[in-house]
Design a protein around this motif. Structure first.
Motif, PDB file in Angstrom:
ATOM      1  N   PRO A   1       0.815  -1.217   0.000  1.00  0.00           N
ATOM      2  CA  PRO A   1       0.000   0.000   0.000  1.00  0.00           C
ATOM      3  C   PRO A   1       0.848   1.266   0.000  1.00  0.00           C
ATOM      4  O   PRO A   1       1.972   1.271   0.492  1.00  0.00           O
ATOM      5  N   ALA A   2       0.275   2.298  -0.536  1.00  0.00           N
ATOM      6  CA  ALA A   2       0.994   3.571  -0.630  1.00  0.00           C
ATOM      7  C   ALA A   2       1.342   4.123   0.742  1.00  0.00           C
ATOM      8  O   ALA A   2       2.394   4.742   0.920  1.00  0.00           O
ATOM      9  N   GLY A   3       0.487   3.911   1.741  1.00  0.00           N
ATOM     10  CA  GLY A   3       0.763   4.406   3.093  1.00  0.00           C
ATOM     11  C   GLY A   3       1.997   3.765   3.704  1.00  0.00           C
ATOM     12  O   GLY A   3       2.763   4.420   4.402  1.00  0.00           O
ATOM     13  N   VAL A   4       2.189   2.489   3.436  1.00  0.00           N
ATOM     14  CA  VAL A   4       3.374   1.785   3.958  1.00  0.00           C
ATOM     15  C   VAL A   4       4.631   2.302   3.270  1.00  0.00           C
ATOM     16  O   VAL A   4       5.660   2.537   3.926  1.00  0.00           O
ATOM     17  N   LYS A   5       4.555   2.512   1.962  1.00  0.00           N
ATOM     18  CA  LYS A   5       5.709   3.057   1.234  1.00  0.00           C
ATOM     19  C   LYS A   5       6.046   4.467   1.724  1.00  0.00           C
ATOM     20  O   LYS A   5       7.213   4.810   1.912  1.00  0.00           O
ATOM     21  N   ALA A   6       5.005   5.264   1.938  1.00  0.00           N
ATOM     22  CA  ALA A   6       5.234   6.627   2.431  1.00  0.00           C
ATOM     23  C   ALA A   6       5.821   6.608   3.829  1.00  0.00           C
ATOM     24  O   ALA A   6       6.725   7.389   4.148  1.00  0.00           O
ATOM     25  N   ALA A   7       5.340   5.709   4.688  1.00  0.00           N
ATOM     26  CA  ALA A   7       5.879   5.603   6.045  1.00  0.00           C
ATOM     27  C   ALA A   7       7.353   5.192   6.005  1.00  0.00           C
ATOM     28  O   ALA A   7       8.175   5.720   6.765  1.00  0.00           O
TER      29      ALA A   7
ATOM     30  N   LEU B   1       8.595  11.487  11.636  1.00  0.00           N
ATOM     31  CA  LEU B   1       8.288  10.371  12.535  1.00  0.00           C
ATOM     32  C   LEU B   1       6.799  10.308  12.857  1.00  0.00           C
ATOM     33  O   LEU B   1       6.191   9.236  12.841  1.00  0.00           O
ATOM     34  N   GLY B   2       6.217  11.447  13.162  1.00  0.00           N
ATOM     35  CA  GLY B   2       4.791  11.480  13.454  1.00  0.00           C
ATOM     36  C   GLY B   2       3.964  11.017  12.274  1.00  0.00           C
ATOM     37  O   GLY B   2       2.994  10.262  12.430  1.00  0.00           O
ATOM     38  N   GLY B   3       4.354  11.450  11.086  1.00  0.00           N
ATOM     39  CA  GLY B   3       3.654  11.014   9.879  1.00  0.00           C
ATOM     40  C   GLY B   3       3.797   9.526   9.631  1.00  0.00           C
ATOM     41  O   GLY B   3       2.827   8.856   9.256  1.00  0.00           O
ATOM     42  N   ALA B   4       4.994   8.996   9.852  1.00  0.00           N
ATOM     43  CA  ALA B   4       5.214   7.565   9.639  1.00  0.00           C
ATOM     44  C   ALA B   4       4.369   6.728  10.591  1.00  0.00           C
ATOM     45  O   ALA B   4       3.716   5.763  10.177  1.00  0.00           O
ATOM     46  N   VAL B   5       4.361   7.090  11.856  1.00  0.00           N
ATOM     47  CA  VAL B   5       3.574   6.339  12.838  1.00  0.00           C
ATOM     48  C   VAL B   5       2.085   6.443  12.515  1.00  0.00           C
ATOM     49  O   VAL B   5       1.356   5.448  12.567  1.00  0.00           O
ATOM     50  N   THR B   6       1.636   7.628  12.165  1.00  0.00           N
ATOM     51  CA  THR B   6       0.229   7.819  11.818  1.00  0.00           C
ATOM     52  C   THR B   6      -0.156   6.956  10.617  1.00  0.00           C
ATOM     53  O   THR B   6      -1.210   6.298  10.623  1.00  0.00           O
ATOM     54  N   LEU B   7       0.685   6.937   9.600  1.00  0.00           N
ATOM     55  CA  LEU B   7       0.399   6.121   8.425  1.00  0.00           C
ATOM     56  C   LEU B   7       0.384   4.631   8.757  1.00  0.00           C
ATOM     57  O   LEU B   7      -0.456   3.876   8.259  1.00  0.00           O
ATOM     58  N   LEU B   8       1.310   4.205   9.610  1.00  0.00           N
ATOM     59  CA  LEU B   8       1.378   2.785   9.959  1.00  0.00           C
ATOM     60  C   LEU B   8       0.209   2.340  10.824  1.00  0.00           C
ATOM     61  O   LEU B   8      -0.151   1.162  10.827  1.00  0.00           O
ATOM     62  N   LEU B   9      -0.379   3.259  11.554  1.00  0.00           N
ATOM     63  CA  LEU B   9      -1.532   2.918  12.391  1.00  0.00           C
ATOM     64  C   LEU B   9      -2.850   2.994  11.619  1.00  0.00           C
ATOM     65  O   LEU B   9      -3.897   2.638  12.168  1.00  0.00           O
ATOM     66  N   SER B  10      -2.810   3.432  10.374  1.00  0.00           N
ATOM     67  CA  SER B  10      -4.028   3.513   9.565  1.00  0.00           C
ATOM     68  C   SER B  10      -4.536   2.096   9.265  1.00  0.00           C
ATOM     69  O   SER B  10      -3.753   1.144   9.221  1.00  0.00           O
ATOM     70  N   PRO B  11      -5.840   1.963   9.062  1.00  0.00           N
ATOM     71  CA  PRO B  11      -6.394   0.636   8.771  1.00  0.00           C
ATOM     72  C   PRO B  11      -5.782  -0.035   7.542  1.00  0.00           C
ATOM     73  O   PRO B  11      -5.565  -1.249   7.548  1.00  0.00           O
ATOM     74  N   SER B  12      -5.492   0.725   6.496  1.00  0.00           N
ATOM     75  CA  SER B  12      -4.941   0.107   5.281  1.00  0.00           C
ATOM     76  C   SER B  12      -3.540  -0.448   5.524  1.00  0.00           C
ATOM     77  O   SER B  12      -3.196  -1.515   5.003  1.00  0.00           O
TER      78      SER B  12
ATOM     79  N   ARG C   1      -1.587  -7.903   8.155  1.00  0.00           N
ATOM     80  CA  ARG C   1      -2.569  -8.755   8.837  1.00  0.00           C
ATOM     81  C   ARG C   1      -1.918 -10.063   9.303  1.00  0.00           C
ATOM     82  O   ARG C   1      -1.110 -10.647   8.606  1.00  0.00           O
ATOM     83  N   GLY C   2      -2.269 -10.451  10.480  1.00  0.00           N
ATOM     84  CA  GLY C   2      -1.685 -11.652  11.067  1.00  0.00           C
ATOM     85  C   GLY C   2      -0.553 -11.304  12.020  1.00  0.00           C
ATOM     86  O   GLY C   2      -0.309 -12.006  12.986  1.00  0.00           O
ATOM     87  N   ALA C   3       0.128 -10.192  11.755  1.00  0.00           N
ATOM     88  CA  ALA C   3       1.217  -9.766  12.631  1.00  0.00           C
ATOM     89  C   ALA C   3       0.791  -8.609  13.498  1.00  0.00           C
ATOM     90  O   ALA C   3       1.386  -8.352  14.525  1.00  0.00           O
ATOM     91  N   VAL C   4      -0.233  -7.879  13.060  1.00  0.00           N
ATOM     92  CA  VAL C   4      -0.681  -6.685  13.767  1.00  0.00           C
ATOM     93  C   VAL C   4      -2.130  -6.900  14.178  1.00  0.00           C
ATOM     94  O   VAL C   4      -2.968  -7.228  13.342  1.00  0.00           O
ATOM     95  N   ALA C   5      -2.396  -6.697  15.448  1.00  0.00           N
ATOM     96  CA  ALA C   5      -3.769  -6.901  15.936  1.00  0.00           C
ATOM     97  C   ALA C   5      -4.688  -5.795  15.466  1.00  0.00           C
ATOM     98  O   ALA C   5      -4.343  -4.698  15.240  1.00  0.00           O
TER      99      ALA C   5
END
Length: 128
Positions: free
Chosen positions: A1-7, A107-118, A124-128
């Motif tokens: 996903p784009a959010g993971v790449k951006a993070a 850093l704030g942007g990366a954490v925010t993106l990683l906590l997004s549902p997408s 999935r499977g590693a993150v609750a």
């Protein structure tokens, strides 16, 4: 996903700005930053490894990125916030603080993106 790449990119930006801060800004300000350069370089390498893990969707990378990013962000915010007589002030960024602000924003942007549902869905499977 784009959010993971951006993070992943934001983590690398954070590491780069930390290294630039330790080398250029501290030396220009007359600080004895020679001991900070190896640590900043180590942080950059760590950010690069975490970013690589995120791009490969490694389960450990999500956990490390969120934990490292949140702790490092909190420590940075504590460094630029000033508590005086019960009031909290944000120090206006000067030339020497601009890289710290960029690092904190990344850093704030990366954490925010990683906590997004997408992003969480990608791990999935590693993150609750």
């Amino acid at each position: 996903p784009a959010g993971v790449k951006a993070a992943a990119g934001l983590l690398v930006v954070s590491g780069l700005t930390d290294l630039l801060n330790a080398t250029a800004m501290h030396r220009a300000g007359g600080w004895a930053a020679s001991s900070l350069v190896p640590w900043a370089a180590l942080f950059l390498v760590g950010c690069g490894l975490i970013a690589g893990g995120l791009l490969r969707r490694a389960w450990w990378a999500w956990w490390v990125a969120v934990a490292y990013g949140a702790l490092r962000w909190l420590a940075g915010v504590m460094a630029v916030l000033v508590v005086e007589r019960g009031d909290v002030y944000w120090l206006p960024p000067s030339g020497y603080q601009s890289l710290i602000v960029v690092s904190l924003a990344a850093l704030g942007g990366a954490v925010t993106l990683l906590l997004s549902p997408s992003a969480r869905k990608a791990f999935r499977g590693a993150v609750a």
